[in-house]
Each structure stands twice: as C-alpha cells, then as structure tokens.
Motif scaffolding. Structure first.
Motif, PDB file in Angstrom:
ATOM      1  N   TYR A 146       4.828  26.317  54.819  1.00  0.00           N
ATOM      2  CA  TYR A 146       5.170  25.155  53.990  1.00  0.00           C
ATOM      3  C   TYR A 146       6.681  24.934  54.053  1.00  0.00           C
ATOM      4  O   TYR A 146       7.450  25.885  53.913  1.00  0.00           O
ATOM      5  CB  TYR A 146       4.753  25.387  52.537  1.00  0.00           C
ATOM      6  N   LEU A 147       7.075  23.688  54.272  1.00  0.00           N
ATOM      7  CA  LEU A 147       8.501  23.354  54.279  1.00  0.00           C
ATOM      8  C   LEU A 147       8.757  22.237  53.271  1.00  0.00           C
ATOM      9  O   LEU A 147       8.179  21.139  53.392  1.00  0.00           O
ATOM     10  CB  LEU A 147       8.941  22.895  55.681  1.00  0.00           C
ATOM     11  N   GLY A 148       9.607  22.512  52.288  1.00  0.00           N
ATOM     12  CA  GLY A 148       9.890  21.542  51.233  1.00  0.00           C
ATOM     13  C   GLY A 148      10.747  20.384  51.715  1.00  0.00           C
ATOM     14  O   GLY A 148      11.697  20.584  52.480  1.00  0.00           O
ATOM     15  N   LEU A 149      10.432  19.180  51.264  1.00  0.00           N
ATOM     16  CA  LEU A 149      11.217  17.983  51.608  1.00  0.00           C
ATOM     17  C   LEU A 149      11.761  17.280  50.374  1.00  0.00           C
ATOM     18  O   LEU A 149      12.302  16.175  50.478  1.00  0.00           O
ATOM     19  CB  LEU A 149      10.353  17.000  52.412  1.00  0.00           C
ATOM     20  N   GLY A 150      11.612  17.899  49.204  1.00  0.00           N
ATOM     21  CA  GLY A 150      12.155  17.282  47.981  1.00  0.00           C
ATOM     22  C   GLY A 150      11.289  16.126  47.475  1.00  0.00           C
ATOM     23  O   GLY A 150      10.100  16.036  47.792  1.00  0.00           O
ATOM     24  N   GLU A 151      11.940  15.256  46.712  1.00  0.00           N
ATOM     25  CA  GLU A 151      11.215  14.119  46.121  1.00  0.00           C
ATOM     26  C   GLU A 151      10.798  13.134  47.209  1.00  0.00           C
ATOM     27  O   GLU A 151      11.618  12.734  48.031  1.00  0.00           O
ATOM     28  CB  GLU A 151      12.127  13.354  45.145  1.00  0.00           C
ATOM     29  N   LYS A 152       9.568  12.699  47.130  1.00  0.00           N
ATOM     30  CA  LYS A 152       9.049  11.786  48.155  1.00  0.00           C
ATOM     31  C   LYS A 152       9.876  10.497  48.242  1.00  0.00           C
ATOM     32  O   LYS A 152      10.186  10.015  49.341  1.00  0.00           O
ATOM     33  CB  LYS A 152       7.599  11.450  47.857  1.00  0.00           C
ATOM     34  N   GLU A 153      10.274   9.962  47.080  1.00  0.00           N
ATOM     35  CA  GLU A 153      10.940   8.648  47.123  1.00  0.00           C
ATOM     36  C   GLU A 153      12.365   8.729  47.680  1.00  0.00           C
ATOM     37  O   GLU A 153      12.927   7.724  48.090  1.00  0.00           O
ATOM     38  CB  GLU A 153      10.911   7.943  45.751  1.00  0.00           C
ATOM     39  N   ASN A 154      12.949   9.936  47.713  1.00  0.00           N
ATOM     40  CA  ASN A 154      14.308  10.067  48.274  1.00  0.00           C
ATOM     41  C   ASN A 154      14.313  10.411  49.759  1.00  0.00           C
ATOM     42  O   ASN A 154      15.369  10.491  50.381  1.00  0.00           O
ATOM     43  CB  ASN A 154      15.086  11.165  47.552  1.00  0.00           C
ATOM     44  N   PHE A 155      13.149  10.651  50.321  1.00  0.00           N
ATOM     45  CA  PHE A 155      13.085  11.200  51.677  1.00  0.00           C
ATOM     46  C   PHE A 155      13.674  10.240  52.717  1.00  0.00           C
ATOM     47  O   PHE A 155      13.436   9.035  52.682  1.00  0.00           O
ATOM     48  CB  PHE A 155      11.634  11.511  52.049  1.00  0.00           C
ATOM     49  N   ASP A 156      14.482  10.788  53.631  1.00  0.00           N
ATOM     50  CA  ASP A 156      14.941  10.016  54.804  1.00  0.00           C
ATOM     51  C   ASP A 156      15.242  10.988  55.937  1.00  0.00           C
ATOM     52  O   ASP A 156      15.031  12.193  55.805  1.00  0.00           O
ATOM     53  CB  ASP A 156      16.175   9.163  54.458  1.00  0.00           C
ATOM     54  N   ARG A 157      15.726  10.457  57.057  1.00  0.00           N
ATOM     55  CA  ARG A 157      15.915  11.333  58.229  1.00  0.00           C
ATOM     56  C   ARG A 157      17.008  12.379  58.004  1.00  0.00           C
ATOM     57  O   ARG A 157      16.951  13.466  58.585  1.00  0.00           O
ATOM     58  CB  ARG A 157      16.172  10.523  59.496  1.00  0.00           C
ATOM     59  N   GLU A 158      18.012  12.073  57.177  1.00  0.00           N
ATOM     60  CA  GLU A 158      19.057  13.070  56.891  1.00  0.00           C
ATOM     61  C   GLU A 158      18.439  14.288  56.181  1.00  0.00           C
ATOM     62  O   GLU A 158      18.786  15.439  56.468  1.00  0.00           O
ATOM     63  CB  GLU A 158      20.170  12.466  56.029  1.00  0.00           C
ATOM     64  N   ILE A 159      17.544  14.011  55.246  1.00  0.00           N
ATOM     65  CA  ILE A 159      16.874  15.099  54.529  1.00  0.00           C
ATOM     66  C   ILE A 159      15.957  15.868  55.486  1.00  0.00           C
ATOM     67  O   ILE A 159      15.888  17.094  55.456  1.00  0.00           O
ATOM     68  CB  ILE A 159      16.107  14.531  53.315  1.00  0.00           C
ATOM     69  N   PHE A 160      15.311  15.129  56.362  1.00  0.00           N
ATOM     70  CA  PHE A 160      14.444  15.775  57.349  1.00  0.00           C
ATOM     71  C   PHE A 160      15.239  16.766  58.211  1.00  0.00           C
ATOM     72  O   PHE A 160      14.851  17.926  58.392  1.00  0.00           O
ATOM     73  CB  PHE A 160      13.781  14.704  58.217  1.00  0.00           C
ATOM     74  N   LYS A 161      16.397  16.290  58.708  1.00  0.00           N
ATOM     75  CA  LYS A 161      17.265  17.147  59.543  1.00  0.00           C
ATOM     76  C   LYS A 161      17.643  18.424  58.820  1.00  0.00           C
ATOM     77  O   LYS A 161      17.600  19.516  59.370  1.00  0.00           O
ATOM     78  CB  LYS A 161      18.574  16.404  59.867  1.00  0.00           C
ATOM     79  N   GLU A 162      18.061  18.239  57.569  1.00  0.00           N
ATOM     80  CA  GLU A 162      18.527  19.376  56.777  1.00  0.00           C
ATOM     81  C   GLU A 162      17.391  20.381  56.535  1.00  0.00           C
ATOM     82  O   GLU A 162      17.565  21.589  56.664  1.00  0.00           O
ATOM     83  CB  GLU A 162      19.072  18.852  55.440  1.00  0.00           C
ATOM     84  N   ALA A 163      16.224  19.833  56.200  1.00  0.00           N
ATOM     85  CA  ALA A 163      15.089  20.703  55.900  1.00  0.00           C
ATOM     86  C   ALA A 163      14.689  21.509  57.139  1.00  0.00           C
ATOM     87  O   ALA A 163      14.447  22.723  57.052  1.00  0.00           O
ATOM     88  CB  ALA A 163      13.912  19.868  55.396  1.00  0.00           C
ATOM     89  N   VAL A 164      14.635  20.842  58.297  1.00  0.00           N
ATOM     90  CA  VAL A 164      14.222  21.561  59.512  1.00  0.00           C
ATOM     91  C   VAL A 164      15.279  22.602  59.903  1.00  0.00           C
ATOM     92  O   VAL A 164      14.950  23.704  60.358  1.00  0.00           O
ATOM     93  CB  VAL A 164      13.943  20.581  60.675  1.00  0.00           C
ATOM     94  N   TYR A 165      16.542  22.253  59.693  1.00  0.00           N
ATOM     95  CA  TYR A 165      17.601  23.234  59.958  1.00  0.00           C
ATOM     96  C   TYR A 165      17.414  24.478  59.074  1.00  0.00           C
ATOM     97  O   TYR A 165      17.493  25.614  59.554  1.00  0.00           O
ATOM     98  CB  TYR A 165      18.971  22.592  59.696  1.00  0.00           C
ATOM     99  N   LYS A 166      17.101  24.243  57.809  1.00  0.00           N
ATOM    100  CA  LYS A 166      16.903  25.387  56.906  1.00  0.00           C
ATOM    101  C   LYS A 166      15.658  26.187  57.278  1.00  0.00           C
ATOM    102  O   LYS A 166      15.628  27.408  57.128  1.00  0.00           O
ATOM    103  CB  LYS A 166      16.829  24.909  55.458  1.00  0.00           C
ATOM    104  N   LEU A 167      14.662  25.493  57.768  1.00  0.00           N
ATOM    105  CA  LEU A 167      13.480  26.193  58.288  1.00  0.00           C
ATOM    106  C   LEU A 167      13.917  27.148  59.404  1.00  0.00           C
ATOM    107  O   LEU A 167      13.531  28.322  59.427  1.00  0.00           O
ATOM    108  CB  LEU A 167      12.471  25.167  58.824  1.00  0.00           C
TER     109      LEU A 167
END
Ligand code: BES
Ligand code: MN
Ligand code: ZN
Length: 459
Positions: free
Chosen positions: A43-64
């Motif tokens: 499971y990889l967290g992406l935070g609040e659905k309504e705030n999601f964008d590609r910057e958050i995606f990048k950060e989340a995958v990096y942390k993964l």
C-alpha cells in the motif's frame, strides 16, 4: 535496473488515498508505505484524494523507493490504475522516482546502503513505452555519474582526476576526449583561465569532449561547464562555512560530462562538444590578487575586482574558445556561479540569461519536457554597466546588486554574436536539504535538459 512490461502482480503497489484503507500502521498519508507481503501487496499513501496531482505522485513514489533501502525486496509491480494521470506521466514518474530514490552517495562510508530493487514491472498494455524507458534509464545513469563527480571531495576530484574520469567514462561511448595541460593551455591562449589556476599546486586541465555523429553541415551544440574543483575564494577568501561545500563548484562541468554520457550512450545523431576549464581557486605566493589586471583569450583586459568571482574568468576563455573553434548553432554555459542566484531563486530554480530568445525558448522547452526548473532573468543593458571598469575593459564583479545577471553578462562579453544561454546552477546543483526526488548534496541538474535539447536537435 530493468523495466518490464508483463502484468506481474509480484509486490503489486496499491495506491491508496486517505480513507480508502487504514490500520494501526497506515493511514494513507503521502508517501506512507505498508507492505502486506502475505498478499503480495504494497500500500502506498497518496494523501487526500482532492489534493492529488503529479507532484504528489512523484513524491509518494520517491518515498516508496526510499522505503526499500536496505530491504531484500528486488521486484515491484504496478497495474494500470493511472489515477487520472497521462499514461506517459504515470510511467515516467514511476521509473524516474524509483531510480532516483536508489541513489546514495556512500563512497566514503564503510557501510554501504543497499538498494535491491532490480525489476520494475509495468502493465503489458504500456509496452509502447519500452524504448523510452530504456532511454530514461541510461539518462539517469549519466545523471548519477554527474552526481558522483560533484559529491566526491576536492582531495579526490581535482583537475587531473576530473579530466581522467571524463575521458575514461566517455571514451566507452565513442566520445573523443582531449585533455590539455598547462603548456598547451598557454599556447591555446587561455590566459585569463591560467591566472585563476596559477595559485594552486594542483595543475589545471582544459578538457574538450567531441561527439560529432550528425552530418558535417549540422553546426554543433557547445556546452561549457564551470570546473572549479575547489573554490576557496582566493585572496578574497571565503568564510569557513561558505568554503566547506566548494568541492561542488565543478557542478557545471559534471553536468556537461553527464550530458555527453547521456547523449552518447543513447547514440543520438547530433553534433555536440563539451568544454571544461578545470582548476582550483587557491591561495599561495603565486595566486592572482584583487586589483590585478589580466588579459583574456580574446584580447580583452579584465580588472580582478574580487578573486572570488573566479568562475566567470575561467568561463570567459572557455566560451571564447568554444565559439571561435566550433562556430556553434548554440552555446550553453552552466555554472555554480553566484550566491545571488540562491537568494533570488532558492535551490529550486536554475537562473538563466540569454542573448537570443529563440535559443532560450528551446532550452526552456527541453527543461519543461524533462521536469527541470529554469527561470529566465533579464539581460538588461543598464545592468551590464555595473561591470564597467576604470582601468580595464571590464571588471569581474558588478557588485551586490543583480549579482546573477551581471555575472552572466560578464560571460556574455566573450561570446561574440553566437546564440547563447547562460545557466546559473549554484542553487540547484547541490542541495542543503532533500528536495523532490533528490537527497541532500548533488543533483546532476540539467543533465536531462541538455540531453533533451540535443535530442530535439538530432537528425
Ligand atoms: N562558487 C561561487 C558561487 C557559489 C556560492 C556557488 C554559493 C554555490 C554556493 C562563486 O565563485 C562565488 O564565489 N561568487 C561570488 C561572487 C562575488 C564575489 C561577486 C558570490 O556569489 O559571492
Ligand atoms: Mn568564488
Ligand atoms: Zn566559484
């Protein structure tokens, strides 16, 4: 790293917004990781659905990726749940963030960090991106090479070793690397460069890297990198704090060497020349001094207002050599040139000036395509006067005001009329703390931009 297109479900990453799923260890915050290895799910967290964008995606995958440091897992898989992102954005950022997350500079540590991820599995239906991803892996490899050069310290990287490493690495891919020593540098007329170099016992090297794989009628792109393997400031000495990280003052040259590696390892059909005037700015009985008036390769005289404004002096001769010898379609210089650019743009944006808006726009486009940030500053005629000298044709410091612009304009005085873009990477080449997909230290910034520019120009 191998990128596969095979619908594997091995360690499948399940993107999870807050409220989708939680337990006592996991609530779906950005970059939070919860491995459920019995079910082969991560499971990889992406935070609040309504705030999601590609910057958050990048950060989340990096942390993964960072989560896998020193873990045994070798393989991870992604399905085609694109989260509303473009297909290309989706897989580019998975691959880019996961590979960058595995970069660790542990050369000087007895205990090495392990990153065991070897296979990234993507959906089979995305296989039209296979070539792109192979290309990206090579580009990041070149970027990592640049990062290592910058992170290594000045007792290991000095002009001789920088030149040798460039030659050793680039020769493998068919780049012709010429290394010139002091006597030859003098014969080539690079007299201003030699004034900066002369205070150090580590002798300078002038490095010219030719990759000419397009037709002869394609004028080359020339990339020039500042190559101060250490900058003490010279007699205008830096404070100990300001001096400490000055092993990174060859960041421009590392970017140029890395870009040539990226271009050559991907066999681009393009003519590119890399140029580096490598030296150390040191103090000794032979060092140049504030107040000296020195002569540049193009005959101009330079008043040395401040020996710590050394990079622009070395670049003056290097870019002049670049334009007179190669008559390029475009010349780009990259330099950790000013503290002022850090004040203006932080560690996030590279500062730029140009004498040719078309060339600038091509560089900005390449930067956008590779997700690297550049901000153009005005090449203003009034500001250029700050570099006027009472005794010589020009002086090497325009003072505190508009410091990044006047530093760039100094370099521009040696370009003749060739289309020119100046990139000040003093803020972006070396991070004081982690940012985006980069740990603190060297980033290899603009390797990707230069690669993309060359690709856009390729036959
Ligand atoms: N290498 C430095 C610039 C620099 C500063 C790079 C901080 C990375 C982090 C450059 O040679 C320098 O010393 N510039 C001076 C110029 C001044 C004397 C006109 C500066 O920015 O203070
Ligand atoms: Mn300096
Ligand atoms: Zn410097």
């Amino acid at each position: 790293m191998k990128i596969n297109f095979n619908d594997s479900k091995k360690n499948l990453v399940r993107f999870t917004f807050k409220d989708d799923f939680s337990n006592e260890f996991f609530d779906g915050s950005i970059g939070e990781v919860f491995p459920d290895l019995n079910d082969n799910l991560i499971y990889l967290g992406l935070g609040e659905k309504e705030n999601f964008d590609r910057e958050i995606f990048k950060e989340a995958v990096y942390k993964l990726g960072r989560f896998f440091l020193n873990k045994e897992i070798t393989e991870i898989s992604f399905d085609d749940n694109q989260l509303g992102l473009d297909k290309e954005d989706y897989i580019y950022n998975i691959v880019n963030s996961l590979i960058l997350a595995g970069y660790n500079f542990d050369y000087y540590k007895s205990e090495k960090t392990k990153y065991n991820i070897e296979n990234i599995n993507l959906p089979a239906s995305f296989n039209s991106y296979e070539k792109n991803m192979e290309e990206l892996v090579k580009v990041i490899d070149a970027q990592s090479f640049a990062r290592d050069l910058v992170n290594l310290r000045s007792n290991d990287i000095y002009p001789e070793t920088l030149a040798n490493k460039a030659k050793e690495e680039l020769s493998k891919y068919g780049v012709d690397v010429k290394i010139y020593e002091e006597d030859q540098i003098r014969q080539m007329g690079l007299t201003a460069f030699l004034q900066v170099a002369k205070g150090s016992d580590n002798k300078p090297r002038f490095i010219v890297m030719e990759y000419l794989k397009a037709n002869d009628d394609q004028k080359p792109l020339v990339f020039v990198g500042k190559g101060l393997t250490y900058d003490s400031g010279g007699y205008s000495i830096k404070s100990s704090d300001g001096m400490k990280e000055m092993n990174s003052d060859m960041g421009g040259s590392a970017t140029v060497i890395g870009a040539l590696k990226a271009i050559a390892s991907n066999n681009l059909k393009v003519n590119v020349v890399g140029i580096v005037a490598a030296c150390e700015n040191s103090i000794s009985g032979r060092a140049y001094k504030p107040g000296d008036v020195i002569k540049a390769r193009n005959g101009m005289t330079i008043e040395v207002d401040n020996t710590d404004a050394e990079g622009r002096i070395t670049l003056a001769d290097a870019v002049n050599y670049g334009v007179t010898e190669y008559k390029p379609q475009m010349i780009i210089d990259l330099a950790t040139l000013t503290g002022a650019v850090l004040v203006a743009l932080g560690e996030t944006y590279t500062g730029a000036i140009t004498n040719n808006q078309e060339a600038m726009d091509e560089v900005l486009k390449a930067a956008k395509e590779t997700d690297e940030k550049i901000w153009q500053l005005p090449n203003d005629n009034f500001l250029r006067k700050y570099n006027n000298s009472e005794v010589a044709d020009i002086k090497n410091s325009g003072g505190r005001l508009a410091g990044s612009i006047t530093a760039g304009q100094f370099v521009g005085a040696f370009i003749e009329d060739y289309p020119w873009v100046h990139l000040d990477i003093a803020g972006t080449a070396y991070l004081s703390k982690a940012q985006g997909p980069y740990q603190e230290g060297a980033t290899g910034v603009q390797v990707k931009t230069l690669y993309q520019l060359a690709k856009n120009k390729a036959e």
